[in-house]
Design a protein around this motif. Structure first.
Motif, PDB file in Angstrom:
ATOM      1  N   GLN A  60       0.810  -1.217   0.000  1.00 39.72           N
ATOM      2  CA  GLN A  60       0.000   0.000   0.000  1.00 39.72           C
ATOM      3  C   GLN A  60       0.849   1.274   0.000  1.00 39.72           C
ATOM      4  O   GLN A  60       0.585   2.210  -0.758  1.00 39.72           O
ATOM      5  CB  GLN A  60      -0.928   0.005   1.219  1.00 39.72           C
ATOM      6  CG  GLN A  60      -1.804   1.241   1.334  1.00 39.72           C
ATOM      7  CD  GLN A  60      -2.913   1.283   0.299  1.00 39.72           C
ATOM      8  OE1 GLN A  60      -3.505   0.261  -0.021  1.00 39.72           O
ATOM      9  NE2 GLN A  60      -3.196   2.465  -0.227  1.00 39.72           N
ATOM     10  N   HIS A  61       1.863   1.330   0.849  1.00 39.87           N
ATOM     11  CA  HIS A  61       2.665   2.552   0.949  1.00 39.87           C
ATOM     12  C   HIS A  61       3.366   2.845  -0.379  1.00 39.87           C
ATOM     13  O   HIS A  61       3.429   3.996  -0.828  1.00 39.87           O
ATOM     14  CB  HIS A  61       3.696   2.415   2.074  1.00 39.87           C
ATOM     15  CG  HIS A  61       4.147   3.725   2.636  1.00 39.87           C
ATOM     16  ND1 HIS A  61       4.277   3.962   3.981  1.00 39.87           N
ATOM     17  CD2 HIS A  61       4.494   4.886   2.035  1.00 39.87           C
ATOM     18  CE1 HIS A  61       4.697   5.203   4.181  1.00 39.87           C
ATOM     19  NE2 HIS A  61       4.846   5.780   3.008  1.00 39.87           N
ATOM     20  N   ARG A  62       3.855   1.799  -1.024  1.00 38.84           N
ATOM     21  CA  ARG A  62       4.537   1.999  -2.311  1.00 38.84           C
ATOM     22  C   ARG A  62       3.550   2.441  -3.387  1.00 38.84           C
ATOM     23  O   ARG A  62       3.889   3.237  -4.263  1.00 38.84           O
ATOM     24  CB  ARG A  62       5.267   0.722  -2.723  1.00 38.84           C
ATOM     25  CG  ARG A  62       5.984   0.838  -4.063  1.00 38.84           C
ATOM     26  CD  ARG A  62       7.172  -0.100  -4.164  1.00 38.84           C
ATOM     27  NE  ARG A  62       6.847  -1.479  -3.909  1.00 38.84           N
ATOM     28  CZ  ARG A  62       6.766  -2.421  -4.857  1.00 38.84           C
ATOM     29  NH1 ARG A  62       6.953  -2.101  -6.124  1.00 38.84           N
ATOM     30  NH2 ARG A  62       6.505  -3.668  -4.541  1.00 38.84           N
ATOM     31  N   HIS A  67       9.492  10.418  -3.077  1.00 40.17           N
ATOM     32  CA  HIS A  67      10.286  10.186  -1.868  1.00 40.17           C
ATOM     33  C   HIS A  67       9.411   9.668  -0.731  1.00 40.17           C
ATOM     34  O   HIS A  67       8.301  10.151  -0.501  1.00 40.17           O
ATOM     35  CB  HIS A  67      10.959  11.486  -1.428  1.00 40.17           C
ATOM     36  CG  HIS A  67      11.667  11.377  -0.114  1.00 40.17           C
ATOM     37  ND1 HIS A  67      12.897  10.774   0.018  1.00 40.17           N
ATOM     38  CD2 HIS A  67      11.297  11.771   1.139  1.00 40.17           C
ATOM     39  CE1 HIS A  67      13.269  10.812   1.290  1.00 40.17           C
ATOM     40  NE2 HIS A  67      12.311  11.408   1.984  1.00 40.17           N
ATOM     41  N   VAL A  68       9.918   8.674  -0.022  1.00 35.68           N
ATOM     42  CA  VAL A  68       9.267   8.145   1.177  1.00 35.68           C
ATOM     43  C   VAL A  68      10.238   8.270   2.341  1.00 35.68           C
ATOM     44  O   VAL A  68      11.401   7.861   2.236  1.00 35.68           O
ATOM     45  CB  VAL A  68       8.861   6.668   0.999  1.00 35.68           C
ATOM     46  CG1 VAL A  68       8.338   6.087   2.316  1.00 35.68           C
ATOM     47  CG2 VAL A  68       7.812   6.524  -0.099  1.00 35.68           C
ATOM     48  N   GLY A  96      13.096   5.284  -5.035  1.00 32.74           N
ATOM     49  CA  GLY A  96      12.842   6.711  -4.903  1.00 32.74           C
ATOM     50  C   GLY A  96      13.590   7.547  -5.924  1.00 32.74           C
ATOM     51  O   GLY A  96      14.322   7.020  -6.779  1.00 32.74           O
ATOM     52  N   PRO A  97      13.445   8.884  -5.864  1.00 30.80           N
ATOM     53  CA  PRO A  97      14.064   9.785  -6.843  1.00 30.80           C
ATOM     54  C   PRO A  97      15.584   9.659  -6.932  1.00 30.80           C
ATOM     55  O   PRO A  97      16.161   9.916  -7.993  1.00 30.80           O
ATOM     56  CB  PRO A  97      13.661  11.179  -6.339  1.00 30.80           C
ATOM     57  CG  PRO A  97      12.415  10.947  -5.556  1.00 30.80           C
ATOM     58  CD  PRO A  97      12.566   9.601  -4.914  1.00 30.80           C
ATOM     59  N   ASN A  98      16.241   9.267  -5.841  1.00 34.63           N
ATOM     60  CA  ASN A  98      17.697   9.118  -5.864  1.00 34.63           C
ATOM     61  C   ASN A  98      18.149   7.737  -6.325  1.00 34.63           C
ATOM     62  O   ASN A  98      19.350   7.457  -6.369  1.00 34.63           O
ATOM     63  CB  ASN A  98      18.276   9.401  -4.469  1.00 34.63           C
ATOM     64  CG  ASN A  98      18.135  10.863  -4.096  1.00 34.63           C
ATOM     65  OD1 ASN A  98      18.539  11.742  -4.847  1.00 34.63           O
ATOM     66  ND2 ASN A  98      17.538  11.125  -2.944  1.00 34.63           N
ATOM     67  N   GLY A  99      17.181   6.886  -6.668  1.00 37.67           N
ATOM     68  CA  GLY A  99      17.492   5.548  -7.154  1.00 37.67           C
ATOM     69  C   GLY A  99      16.893   5.336  -8.532  1.00 37.67           C
ATOM     70  O   GLY A  99      17.219   6.045  -9.481  1.00 37.67           O
ATOM     71  N   LYS A 100      15.964   4.390  -8.621  1.00 35.77           N
ATOM     72  CA  LYS A 100      15.358   4.072  -9.918  1.00 35.77           C
ATOM     73  C   LYS A 100      14.292   5.083 -10.337  1.00 35.77           C
ATOM     74  O   LYS A 100      13.827   5.063 -11.473  1.00 35.77           O
ATOM     75  CB  LYS A 100      14.773   2.658  -9.879  1.00 35.77           C
ATOM     76  CG  LYS A 100      15.842   1.570  -9.737  1.00 35.77           C
ATOM     77  CD  LYS A 100      15.229   0.180  -9.750  1.00 35.77           C
ATOM     78  CE  LYS A 100      16.301  -0.905  -9.806  1.00 35.77           C
ATOM     79  NZ  LYS A 100      17.162  -0.927  -8.614  1.00 35.77           N
TER      80      LYS A 100
END
Length: 260
Positions: free
Chosen positions: A154-156, A230-231, A221-225
Motif C-alpha cells: 500500500q505505501h509503495r 520520496h518516502v 525513490g528519486p535518488n534511485g530508480k
C-alpha cells in the motif's frame, strides 16, 4: 525472541499497510476530508482475496463516484487464481488477470460490477501509469482518489501515485490489517483474514518493500530508480527491518524485472 520478531513484523506491517481512515464510510470521508464522495476508488489486484470484500463494502457504502479494478498478471497473480478458485469453485480463474478475477469475485458474491477494469499492468509502477491512462481515456477527472492495495504494497502504491499526481487528495486504505503474535515459539495471525498469505510469504513481501521504498541508489525513490516519490522511512522501521533481516536474511523478495 519470537515476541520481538512478531513486533518487528507488525512495525513493518503498519508502515507498509497505510490506512488514512478507519472504515470506508461517507461519514468518515466527511469528518476527515469534507468529502461527500471520493471521485474514484481503485482496488489493485496485488491484494489478497479480501480486497474484493473491501471494494464491495465501499461500493455498498457509496464512498466513490467511480470504481476501478487494476491488475494484469504479476508476481501475486497465480496465488490469487488458486485461492479464489479453491474457496469458490464456481469462479473459474484460469488465465484471468487480477482485475478480471476480482470483477468475477464481486459479481459472484455481491452482484456488483466495477465501472472500469485495467488488465495489462504487471507491477506497482505501471499499475499507476496504466490506471491514469485509463481514467484519461474515459474522461474521468479526479480531485480525490481512494487507493486499496495489499497491505504489504500500500505505501509503495501511494508513493507511485504521488510521483505522477500532485493535485489530488490520495486516501489510503490497505485491504487488511494483520497483527502477528507469538505463542509457544510459533508466529500466528491474531485475526482471520480471507486469502491471507502464509507467514513466510507475508514476511518476505514486507521485507522486500523496505529496500524498494528507500530513496537511495538501490531504492525506487528519486535518488534511485525514480519509480516513486520520496518516502521517509522512520528509524523504528529501519531497525525492525534490520532485525528481521538478521533472522530472515534470505527472505527479502528480489525484484523480478517483469513484476518489480
Amino acid at each position: 525472541m519470537e515476541k520481538r520478531i512478531a513486533e518487528c513484523i507488525n512495525i513493518l506491517g503498519r508502515f507498509c499497510g497505510k490506512r488514512d481512515v478507519e472504515n470506508l464510510l461517507v461519514s468518515e470521508l466527511k469528518n476527515k476530508y469534507q468529502l461527500e464522495q471520493a471521485d474514484v476508488m481503485v482496488l489493485f489486484g496485488g491484494s489478497i482475496m479480501c480486497g474484493g470484500d473491501v471494494l464491495a463494502t465501499a461500493m455498498k457504502n457509496n464512498v466513490a463516484k467511480k470504481y476501478v479494478i487494476v491488475g494484469g498478471a504479476g508476481h501475486t497473480t497465480e496465488a490469487l487464481r488458486i485461492k479464489v478458485h479453491e474457496k469458490f469453485p464456481d469462479i473459474i480463474t484460469d488465465g484471468l488477470t487480477e482485475a478480471e478475477i476480482f470483477e468475477s469475485y464481486i459479481q459472484y458474491r455481491y452482484r456488483l460490477h466495477a465501472d472500469l477494469l485495467e488488465c495489462n499492468s504487471t507491477n506497482c509502477g505501471n499499475n499507476i501509469t496504466y490506471l491514469l491512462d485509463l481514467l484519461r481515456k474515459n474522461n474521468i477527472a479526479f480531485h480525490s482518489i481512494i487507493l486499496a492495495q495489499d497491505a504489504t504494497m500500500q505505501h509503495r502504491m501511494e508513493a507511485g501515485m504521488r510521483k505522477y499526481v500532485t493535485d489530488a487528495r490520495i486516501i489510503n486504505f490497505a485491504t487488511y490489517q494483520a497483527n502477528v503474535v507469538a505463542n509457544n515459539g510459533q508466529l500466528y495471525y491474531e485475526n482471520d483474514i480471507l486469502g491471507m498469505w502464509d507467514m513466510e510469504r507475508y514476511v518476505s513481501l514486507l521485507m522486500g518493500e523496505i529496500p524498494r521504498l528507500s530513496d537511495d541508489a538501490d531504492g525506487y525513490g528519486p535518488n534511485g530508480k525514480n519509480y516513486i516519490a520520496h518516502v521517509e522511512i522512520p528509524l523504528e522501521v529501519k531497525m525492525a527491518f534490520a532485525e528481521l533481516k538478521a533472522t530472515y536474511g534470505n527472505m527479502v523478495r528480489e525484484a523480478n524485472p517483469l513484476y518489480a
